[in-house]
Write an enzyme that holds these catalytic residues in place. Structure first.
Site, PDB file in Angstrom:
ATOM      1  N   LYS A  65       0.807  -1.220   0.000  1.00 24.96           N
ATOM      2  CA  LYS A  65       0.000   0.000   0.000  1.00 24.96           C
ATOM      3  C   LYS A  65       0.842   1.273   0.000  1.00 24.96           C
ATOM      4  O   LYS A  65       0.420   2.306  -0.518  1.00 24.96           O
ATOM      5  CB  LYS A  65      -0.922   0.009   1.216  1.00 24.96           C
ATOM      6  CG  LYS A  65      -1.901  -1.150   1.300  1.00 24.96           C
ATOM      7  CD  LYS A  65      -2.974  -1.064   0.233  1.00 24.96           C
ATOM      8  CE  LYS A  65      -4.054  -2.107   0.440  1.00 24.96           C
ATOM      9  NZ  LYS A  65      -5.110  -2.040  -0.565  1.00 24.96           N
ATOM     10  N   GLU A  87      -9.912   5.756   2.894  1.00 22.52           N
ATOM     11  CA  GLU A  87     -10.687   4.693   3.529  1.00 22.52           C
ATOM     12  C   GLU A  87      -9.727   3.547   3.827  1.00 22.52           C
ATOM     13  O   GLU A  87      -8.680   3.431   3.203  1.00 22.52           O
ATOM     14  CB  GLU A  87     -11.815   4.221   2.610  1.00 22.52           C
ATOM     15  CG  GLU A  87     -11.458   3.111   1.644  1.00 22.52           C
ATOM     16  CD  GLU A  87     -10.330   3.431   0.675  1.00 22.52           C
ATOM     17  OE1 GLU A  87      -9.650   2.483   0.234  1.00 22.52           O
ATOM     18  OE2 GLU A  87     -10.120   4.615   0.349  1.00 22.52           O
ATOM     19  N   SER A 316       0.232 -10.672  -0.462  1.00 15.57           N
ATOM     20  CA  SER A 316      -0.052  -9.237  -0.339  1.00 15.57           C
ATOM     21  C   SER A 316      -0.054  -8.749   1.102  1.00 15.57           C
ATOM     22  O   SER A 316      -1.056  -8.268   1.613  1.00 15.57           O
ATOM     23  CB  SER A 316      -1.418  -8.943  -0.967  1.00 15.57           C
ATOM     24  OG  SER A 316      -2.418  -9.723  -0.340  1.00 15.57           O
TER      25      SER A 316
END
Length: 332
Positions: A65, A87, A316
């Site tokens: 991210k 968010e 991930s």
């Protein structure tokens, strides 16, 4: 030899068009208030993507991210926006956004479902430690969909001063352009397999298997497959993984499903937890519950593959954020 139907589709729509559509999926379905901001963002991204002075090296805060957050924060600064909203579901994107805002001196507000805040307390603390305001969302199921809706409402109200760092492959164009499959989607020798969250089971009504059980609709500014009832109203999803607890899916996946280029299967909460435990014990790696779904599917996939088949699995993020959830469900 004539090109197959799939090859023809890929030739014309394997990359998003100027409207951000993969075939009929994607696009910009937003209030007029946001159209200028999206156009401005797209122009800035296109101008800076090839600027070598703008390029950043890869960084790490526990997931991929941070790479998205760094780039979008720099875009926000270039656009003169000093307030950032985001968010988050599993909390990793929230941490990444809070990190870059602390680094660049930007005001940071993170919307997070109240239920997700309970199961991701560590990441909530990390965000607040980094100086972000974490706003709980209690509407709906108090998870990722509801946090995204609140963030969009905020953006509509404060669009002139605020940039929305969206953390998932969702939302209106150009947010969902990610390119993770771009190097392999045209290679017909590569088999593409996606794994969804079956929650308590596909027939339980408590799952997040959008491509398996969903229908085409519009949510959060883009057309894609969604979990919805016969009246087109969103059906609340369920997954033990906060990051998968969402009733939609990226438009590129919807497109690849429709043309038959990729296959999609589903894994239950229970199966994902077993894979979470198995990788920890076999490899010394505690995986995220999102990744655990893909790991669990290997148990079904591998026995069907010829010896010597090369398999790549996208891991991930790490699973420290999911340890408390695992404690509540696993008896060790």
């Amino acid at each position: 030899m004539a090109a197959t139907a799939v090859e023809k589709e890929l030739e014309t729509a394997a990359r998003p068009d100027s409207f951000g559509r993969f075939g009929k999926f994607g696009g910009k379905y937003v209030p007029e208030t946001l159209m200028y901001a999206l156009t401005e963002l797209e122009a800035a991204f296109n101008a800076l993507a090839a600027d070598h002075e703008f390029q950043e090296d890869l960084n790490h805060t526990g997931a991929h991210k941070i790479n998205n957050a760094v780039a979008q924060a720099l875009l926000a600064k270039r656009l003169g926006k000093k307030r950032i909203i985001a968010e988050t579901g599993a909390g990793q994107h929230g941490v990444a956004t809070a990190t870059v805002c602390a680094r660049f001196g930007l005001q940071c507000v993170i919307y997070m479902g109240a239920q997700d805040m309970q199961r991701q307390e560590l990441n909530v603390f990390r965000m607040r430690l980094l100086g972000a305001e974490v706003r709980p969302v209690h509407s709906g199921t108090a998870t990722l969909k509801d946090a995204t809706s609140e963030a969009i409402r905020d953006w509509v109200t404060n669009v002139e001063s605020t940039h929305y760092i969206l953390g998932s492959v969702a939302g209106p164009h150009p947010f969902k352009c990610h390119g993770a499959l771009s190097r392999i989607v045209d290679d017909k020798d590569v088999r593409l397999i996606g794994v969804e969250a079956a929650g308590f089971g596909l027939d339980s009504g408590k799952h997040a298997a959008t491509l398996t059980k969903g229908e085409v609709g519009v949510l959060h500014g883009a057309m894609s497959y969604l979990l919805q009832d016969e009246d087109g109203q969103i059906v609340e999803p369920h997954s033990i993984s906060a990051g998968l607890d969402y009733p939609g899916v990226g438009p590129e996946h919807s497109f690849l499903k429709d043309i038959g280029r990729a296959e999609y299967y589903s894994i239950t909460d229970e199966e994902a937890l077993e894979a979470f435990k198995r990788l920890s014990r076999l490899e010394g790696i505690i995986p995220a519950l999102e990744t655990s779904h893909a790991l669990a599917y290997l148990e079904k996939l591998c026995p069907t593959l010829p010896d010597g088949t090369k398999l790549v699995l996208n891991c991930s993020g790490r699973g420290d954020k999911d340890v408390q959830t695992a404690i509540n469900h696993l008896k060790l």
